[in-house]
Motif scaffolding. Structure first.
Motif, PDB file in Angstrom:
ATOM      1  N   LEU A  17      24.278  77.298   1.700  1.00 48.00           N
ATOM      2  CA  LEU A  17      25.556  76.449   1.594  1.00 48.00           C
ATOM      3  C   LEU A  17      25.176  74.984   1.606  1.00 48.00           C
ATOM      4  O   LEU A  17      24.493  74.526   2.112  1.00 48.00           O
ATOM      5  N   PHE A  18      25.455  74.516   0.341  1.00 45.30           N
ATOM      6  CA  PHE A  18      25.027  72.869   0.216  1.00 45.30           C
ATOM      7  C   PHE A  18      25.645  72.333   1.295  1.00 45.30           C
ATOM      8  O   PHE A  18      26.779  72.223   1.650  1.00 45.30           O
ATOM      9  N   SER A  19      24.983  71.172   1.800  1.00 43.90           N
ATOM     10  CA  SER A  19      25.307  70.340   2.796  1.00 43.90           C
ATOM     11  C   SER A  19      25.458  70.646   4.006  1.00 43.90           C
ATOM     12  O   SER A  19      25.170  70.521   4.928  1.00 43.90           O
ATOM     13  N   SER A  20      26.814  71.643   3.956  1.00 42.28           N
ATOM     14  CA  SER A  20      27.152  71.969   5.277  1.00 42.28           C
ATOM     15  C   SER A  20      26.091  73.165   6.145  1.00 42.28           C
ATOM     16  O   SER A  20      25.838  73.077   7.204  1.00 42.28           O
ATOM     17  N   ASP A  27      15.985  74.167 -10.193  1.00 36.13           N
ATOM     18  CA  ASP A  27      16.824  73.387 -10.708  1.00 36.13           C
ATOM     19  C   ASP A  27      18.210  73.428 -10.064  1.00 36.13           C
ATOM     20  O   ASP A  27      18.741  74.463 -10.060  1.00 36.13           O
ATOM     21  N   GLY A  28      18.766  72.330  -9.863  1.00 38.66           N
ATOM     22  CA  GLY A  28      20.181  72.186  -9.410  1.00 38.66           C
ATOM     23  C   GLY A  28      20.452  72.077  -8.011  1.00 38.66           C
ATOM     24  O   GLY A  28      21.272  72.217  -7.499  1.00 38.66           O
ATOM     25  N   LEU A  29      19.109  72.457  -7.269  1.00 38.15           N
ATOM     26  CA  LEU A  29      19.276  72.457  -5.838  1.00 38.15           C
ATOM     27  C   LEU A  29      19.057  70.988  -5.313  1.00 38.15           C
ATOM     28  O   LEU A  29      18.697  70.127  -5.831  1.00 38.15           O
ATOM     29  N   HIS A  30      19.861  70.883  -4.260  1.00 35.97           N
ATOM     30  CA  HIS A  30      19.612  69.820  -3.454  1.00 35.97           C
ATOM     31  C   HIS A  30      18.303  69.485  -2.735  1.00 35.97           C
ATOM     32  O   HIS A  30      17.902  70.066  -1.892  1.00 35.97           O
ATOM     33  N   ALA A  31      17.649  68.265  -3.133  1.00 32.53           N
ATOM     34  CA  ALA A  31      16.375  68.216  -2.762  1.00 32.53           C
ATOM     35  C   ALA A  31      15.787  68.126  -1.209  1.00 32.53           C
ATOM     36  O   ALA A  31      14.976  68.775  -0.928  1.00 32.53           O
ATOM     37  N   ASN A  32      16.363  67.258  -0.695  1.00 27.53           N
ATOM     38  CA  ASN A  32      16.053  67.072   0.873  1.00 27.53           C
ATOM     39  C   ASN A  32      16.652  68.204   1.586  1.00 27.53           C
ATOM     40  O   ASN A  32      16.110  68.475   2.766  1.00 27.53           O
ATOM     41  N   ILE A  68       6.142  56.585  -8.255  1.00 32.69           N
ATOM     42  CA  ILE A  68       5.941  56.142  -6.877  1.00 32.69           C
ATOM     43  C   ILE A  68       5.903  57.315  -5.738  1.00 32.69           C
ATOM     44  O   ILE A  68       5.564  56.926  -4.679  1.00 32.69           O
ATOM     45  N   GLY A  69       6.056  58.489  -6.267  1.00 33.75           N
ATOM     46  CA  GLY A  69       5.794  59.610  -5.334  1.00 33.75           C
ATOM     47  C   GLY A  69       7.058  60.278  -4.927  1.00 33.75           C
ATOM     48  O   GLY A  69       7.203  61.159  -4.266  1.00 33.75           O
ATOM     49  N   GLY A  70       8.375  59.649  -5.359  1.00 33.82           N
ATOM     50  CA  GLY A  70       9.455  60.176  -4.922  1.00 33.82           C
ATOM     51  C   GLY A  70      10.118  61.470  -5.768  1.00 33.82           C
ATOM     52  O   GLY A  70       9.590  61.651  -6.881  1.00 33.82           O
ATOM     53  N   THR A  71      11.123  61.970  -5.403  1.00 36.20           N
ATOM     54  CA  THR A  71      11.704  62.955  -6.262  1.00 36.20           C
ATOM     55  C   THR A  71      13.300  63.062  -6.014  1.00 36.20           C
ATOM     56  O   THR A  71      13.593  62.269  -5.071  1.00 36.20           O
ATOM     57  N   SER A  72      14.112  63.703  -6.953  1.00 33.54           N
ATOM     58  CA  SER A  72      15.407  63.736  -7.043  1.00 33.54           C
ATOM     59  C   SER A  72      16.082  62.840  -7.623  1.00 33.54           C
ATOM     60  O   SER A  72      15.531  61.617  -7.416  1.00 33.54           O
ATOM     61  N   TRP A 123      17.726  68.082  -7.742  1.00 36.02           N
ATOM     62  CA  TRP A 123      16.770  68.590  -8.759  1.00 36.02           C
ATOM     63  C   TRP A 123      17.193  68.728 -10.042  1.00 36.02           C
ATOM     64  O   TRP A 123      18.436  69.511 -10.081  1.00 36.02           O
ATOM     65  N   LYS A 124      16.610  68.470 -11.286  1.00 39.39           N
ATOM     66  CA  LYS A 124      16.744  69.054 -12.476  1.00 39.39           C
ATOM     67  C   LYS A 124      15.645  70.085 -12.977  1.00 39.39           C
ATOM     68  O   LYS A 124      14.727  70.199 -12.050  1.00 39.39           O
ATOM     69  N   ALA A 125      15.640  70.462 -14.092  1.00 42.35           N
ATOM     70  CA  ALA A 125      14.518  71.455 -14.463  1.00 42.35           C
ATOM     71  C   ALA A 125      13.333  70.878 -14.202  1.00 42.35           C
ATOM     72  O   ALA A 125      13.103  69.681 -14.375  1.00 42.35           O
ATOM     73  N   ARG A 126      12.342  71.674 -14.174  1.00 40.59           N
ATOM     74  CA  ARG A 126      10.974  71.408 -14.280  1.00 40.59           C
ATOM     75  C   ARG A 126      10.544  70.646 -15.497  1.00 40.59           C
ATOM     76  O   ARG A 126      10.853  70.728 -16.563  1.00 40.59           O
TER      77      ARG A 126
END
Length: 939
Positions: free
Chosen positions: A467-470, A516-521, A561-565, A570-573
């Motif tokens: 479940l996203f976030s929660s 793809d579509g997942l919450h990165a952190n 810079i090494g970051g993501t999201s 995330w989007k597609a590879r």
């Protein structure tokens, strides 16, 4: 308890691969004496083929890291930790000492009503622990112990029924209801006694301006009730009575707002059809058409002071006297209550109920009316399900999550994520101070979590964690496995496995990219936990999933810079340019990818992990910290917008976000991956070039790096204090394609260093031996995979960003003065007195790591309209293929060139290909070759 699935079958204690720690669990409640040595580090699992050093073993020398770190050390030393503890103490109904909770996510008024509160306290504990381990400054240990003492008191209070918190009253002693405590007073059922005529009188001192908080609310539900609110929607007092819900309320509304932190007297009288509301002895409202009175309500189930039958906040403030009479007092009697206790007034004590709130202990309040209606202090949520519970909010979020099918962070916002931060902070505090209270609190938290989660079916757990976030739980698995190495409790290792999100783990183990579509952190720290689960259980799919996941993010979803999201997702590879926004590169993502890279390197010494570590550390992480001091905020970015002209926000979302928390941690452990040692002690890995001094106790030597890297293109390492035989493994960065050299005591070391490897020097080292590493920087570009014309500029490890307020992409050409090596630096002009600063076409380029508020362009649009070599224009338009690749791109793709002749040969071969393809005329081809032959080049 639901039966465990085979994958959750509890492993025997032998599978706990970490050795029993050599730390004392017998510390006193006050922690260990100041003079005691720091405790042993978390035992390294046998599966780690290389191992880290403790922070205390690696001292940070003067340079870029020391300057950044000092800003955070000063912040940690000066910030009032009682502000962090306020929400914990309030939740337990304890005295908060007047402390004001931090803003943003960490207070009751923050985003989503502060449903993440407590997380920042965990981060702060980790930061203080790292600061103490790194510096030995007792001030940090003192602050840790203050926090541990408070949290111990909080847990003890949560284990018991609520107790009165006495305060100075209007006449004597009052009962304080701390905001955030969820406490209220429950009166016995007969309190209204079916009276038709009535007076209710209370002295209150509100401490918060929330609307609809109740002075009292007597009723059964949201249909049949009678209440007095300290503030209605307009902020003024309101009395209402109804037997048919809100739409049928008969009410009385005040005319002025009750002042905060001052005593006010409220009284309501009902007699016949007339109801009257008094504030401080003055009639403020009268209704002569009332058809309802307390007798209309019948015997009610709930008679509450401070709590609402609706989803309204609990009253925050203090009560002095509360009296109920079975008649309507006169105006004169109401006036007499203003200057006297009820017993000494013309009205006398309430005949139905009379509470003076003179109690200074316990959880009940005596009734002086003669009816013996003792009132009881209660919590709206009851109490913890297990004595190990520790949080800054009720257990209700955890309970709600177990049946929740959709995310709503205003109700449930990542409770296990918050628990992780607290748990991690406690573990770090234990490692830093050896204070047994920290381990006891941490162990209790895991006992409590196991008591909840082990009872849930696996299907429920899978739903929760997806479940996203929660359902976000951060790096809690890593922390639990670490704890299990100390406690040896089988339940703790079993608990760690209850967080398995099988759909994700199985996909990554099969190297199937489903990001793809997942919450990165939400997902990155899952994999640090999986690595630790592999360490503890030997289950291969955990490590395989983590390795494959890393490869799905780096480089396929990685910014320069090494970051993501982007906007946390995330989007597609392969989509990088397509994710550039004002909400790119959440700072927490970089923090967690660094942790994962580090942990994977412990298992497999692939230099790519440390190449990434350097990239993210020297760019995003350093650049996320502003270069100025602040006592109130850590000044760390949340997002780092990569759109043209973006200005970094170092005080995001009013402060105390997840990224400011991880930012505090990052800034106090810059040295954690500079050196690693081979498990058998036979080799020392130098992963980063950073001014530091390593004390390698097992070898009896020190290794001191002296460098101003990355402002200096190399480093000097000096062995001191003894002699020892080991192999020195020096990382050759992947970008260091030529010129990497090593000397020992001035003599060149044989061998050919290769970019993206480690260069080994093996000998018996003596005190005074000096190793000089030369690492020539090359200026180059990195293209985004989905838009090769959009590029980032790098000089060695450093991302150079253009400083410009323009909000559209800047266009630059860089080939005109390119060196034979392929180095693009000759096309730029150095800025005198400002290392790593250059100009190009009047625009200044500066290192990303400088934490300024200048508008920057991390990416630019490549524009090479003419074929130019060595500053000489051929007069030929630079042609391009349909995919955007230009003639010059193909020529310079052959760099480095050992000689000018080699470059000319490359030019001749390339133009021939383009002529054959009909992309270049023979005449223009000859002009290009002639220009290349006649031009002069830097090496």
């Amino acid at each position: 308890m639901a039966p465990a699935l085979p994958r959750r079958t509890l492993l025997q204690a032998a599978l706990l691969t970490a050795a029993t720690p050599t730390v004392s669990h017998a510390a006193t409640g006050a922690g260990r004496a100041a003079a005691a040595p720091l405790p042993a580090t978390l035992p390294a699992p046998p599966a780690w083929t290389v191992r880290p050093f403790e922070l205390k073993d690696v001292k940070v020398g003067q340079g870029l890291f020391a300057t950044k770190r000092q800003l955070m050390l000063d912040h940690g030393r000066g910030y009032d930790v009682n502000r962090l503890l306020q929400v914990f103490r309030a939740n337990a109904g304890l005295n908060t000492g007047g402390a004001v909770a931090p803003g943003g996510w960490e207070g009751l008024d923050g985003e989503a009503n502060g449903n993440l509160r407590g997380h920042y306290t965990g981060h702060f504990l980790s930061m203080l622990s790292q600061a103490y381990a790194s510096t030995g400054d007792q001030a940090y240990a003192d602050r840790i112990r203050t926090m541990l003492g408070a949290l111990t008191d909080v847990r003890a209070a949560l284990r018991k029924d609520p107790a009165v918190l006495s305060a100075t009253g209007r006449f004597g002693t009052a009962a304080e209801n701390v905001r955030g405590s969820h406490q209220y007073v429950s009166l016995p059922a007969p309190v209204l006694n079916g009276s038709a005529a009535i007076t209710l009188s209370a002295w209150v001192r509100p401490t918060h301006n929330a609307n609809w908080t109740r002075v009292f609310d007597f009723g059964n539900d949201t249909t049949r009730y009678m209440y007095l609110a300290a503030r209605n929607a307009n902020g003024v007092p309101r009395f209402a009575i109804t037997t048919s819900g809100p739409g049928a309320e008969q009410g009385l509304d005040g005319t002025a707002v009750l002042p905060l932190d001052r005593w006010s007297h409220l009284a309501v009288t009902i007699s016949g059809s007339t109801g009257t509301l008094y504030v401080n002895g003055v009639q403020v409202a009268r209704n002569t058409s009332m058809t309802l009175n307390p007798s209309s309500l019948g015997t009610l189930t709930n008679n509450w002071l401070g709590r609402s039958h609706f989803d309204d906040p609990v009253f925050a403030g203090a009560y002095d006297e509360f009296n109920v009479w079975s008649r309507a007092l006169t105006a004169a009697e109401i006036t007499s209550l203003q200057s006297n206790r009820a017993a000494a007034s013309a009205a006398g004590r309430g005949t139905l109920a009379s509470y003076a709130f003179d109690e200074t202990s316990g959880g009940t309040f005596a009734d002086a009316s003669g009816r013996g209606l003792t009132a009881t202090l209660r919590r709206t949520w009851g109490g913890p399900s297990h004595p190990g519970f520790l949080a800054a909010y009720p257990e209700t979020q955890f309970i709600d999550l177990e049946t929740r099918t959709t995310s709503d962070y205003t109700k449930v916002w990542a409770p296990y994520y918050t628990a992780h931060k607290i748990l991690r902070g406690l573990l770090d505090a234990y490692l830093a101070t050896d204070d047994a209270r920290a381990l006891d609190l941490a162990s209790g938290m895991c006992d409590w979590m196991y008591s909840r989660l082990s009872k849930l079916p696996d299907a429920t757990l899978q739903r929760m964690w997806a479940l996203f976030s929660s359902g976000e739980f951060g790096g809690i698995v890593e922390a639990i496995v670490d704890l299990s190495a100390f406690t040896g409790k089988a339940d703790h290792l079993a608990l760690a496995r209850l967080f398995d999100l099988d759909k994700l783990i199985d996909a990554c183990a099969a190297n199937t990219d489903t990001l793809d579509g997942l919450h990165a952190n939400q997902h990155i720290p899952i994999f640090t936990g999986l690595v630790r689960l592999y360490d503890a259980t030997g289950e291969a799919r955990y490590l395989t999933a983590a390795k494959n996941f890393w490869g799905m993010v780096v480089p396929h979803r990685m910014f320069g810079i090494g970051g993501t999201s982007s906007a946390e997702f995330w989007k597609a590879r392969g989509i990088v340019a397509g994710t550039i926004s004002d909400t790119s590169a959440e700072t927490c993502c970089a923090y967690n990818l660094l942790k994962l890279s580090r942990m994977l390197f412990f298992h497999e010494q692939d230099p790519k992990y440390m190449d990434y570590y350097e990239r993210a550390l020297y760019n995003q992480v350093l650049g996320s910290k502003q270069d100025r001091a602040d006592a109130e905020k850590p000044l760390v970015t949340y997002f780092i917008g990569l759109t043209p002209g973006h200005v970094r926000d170092y005080t995001p979302k009013q402060g105390t976000t997840c990224c400011e928390g991880t930012g505090m941690e990052s800034a106090t452990k810059y040295q954690d991956s500079v050196y690693f040692k081979k498990a058998d002690g036979s080799a020392l890995y130098v992963n980063l070039y950073s001014p530091t001094t390593l004390t390698w106790a097992e070898k009896g030597v020190t290794v001191t790096q002296t460098t101003d890297y990355p402002r200096e293109q190399g480093s000097t390492l000096t062995v001191g204090d003894g002699s020892a035989a080991f192999e020195l493994r020096l990382r050759v960065p992947a970008w260091a394609t030529s010129g990497f050299k090593v000397t020992v005591n001035g003599a060149a070391v044989n061998g050919t260093p290769t970019a993206g490897t480690y260069f080994a020097v093996s000998r018996t080292w003596q005190s005074g031996d000096v190793v000089r590493v030369t690492i020539p920087f090359r200026t180059r570009v990195e293209k985004t995979p989905d838009d090769p014309g959009l590029q980032a500029l790098f000089h060695g490890p450093v991302n150079l960003v253009a400083r410009s307020s323009a909000t559209s992409s800047l266009q630059f050409g860089l080939y005109r003065n390119a060196a034979l090596s392929g180095d693009l630096l000759p096309s730029l002009t150095p800025v005198s007195g400002k290392p790593l600063h250059h100009t190009l076409n009047g625009t200044e380029f500066a290192p990303f790591f400088e934490g300024t508020e200048d508008p920057t362009h991390a990416y630019f649009r490549r524009s090479e309209p003419k074929v130019v070599f060595g500053g000489t224009d051929s007069g030929v338009t630079n042609p391009a293929r349909s995919n955007g690749t230009t003639l010059l791109d193909e020529i310079w793709a052959g760099a480095p060139f050992t000689t000018k002749a080699a470059l000319v040969t490359r030019v001749q071969n390339t133009v021939n290909t383009w002529v054959s393809a009909g992309l270049l005329t023979q005449t223009d081809a000859q002009k290009v070759v002639t220009t290349a032959q006649n031009a002069s080049y830097a090496p």
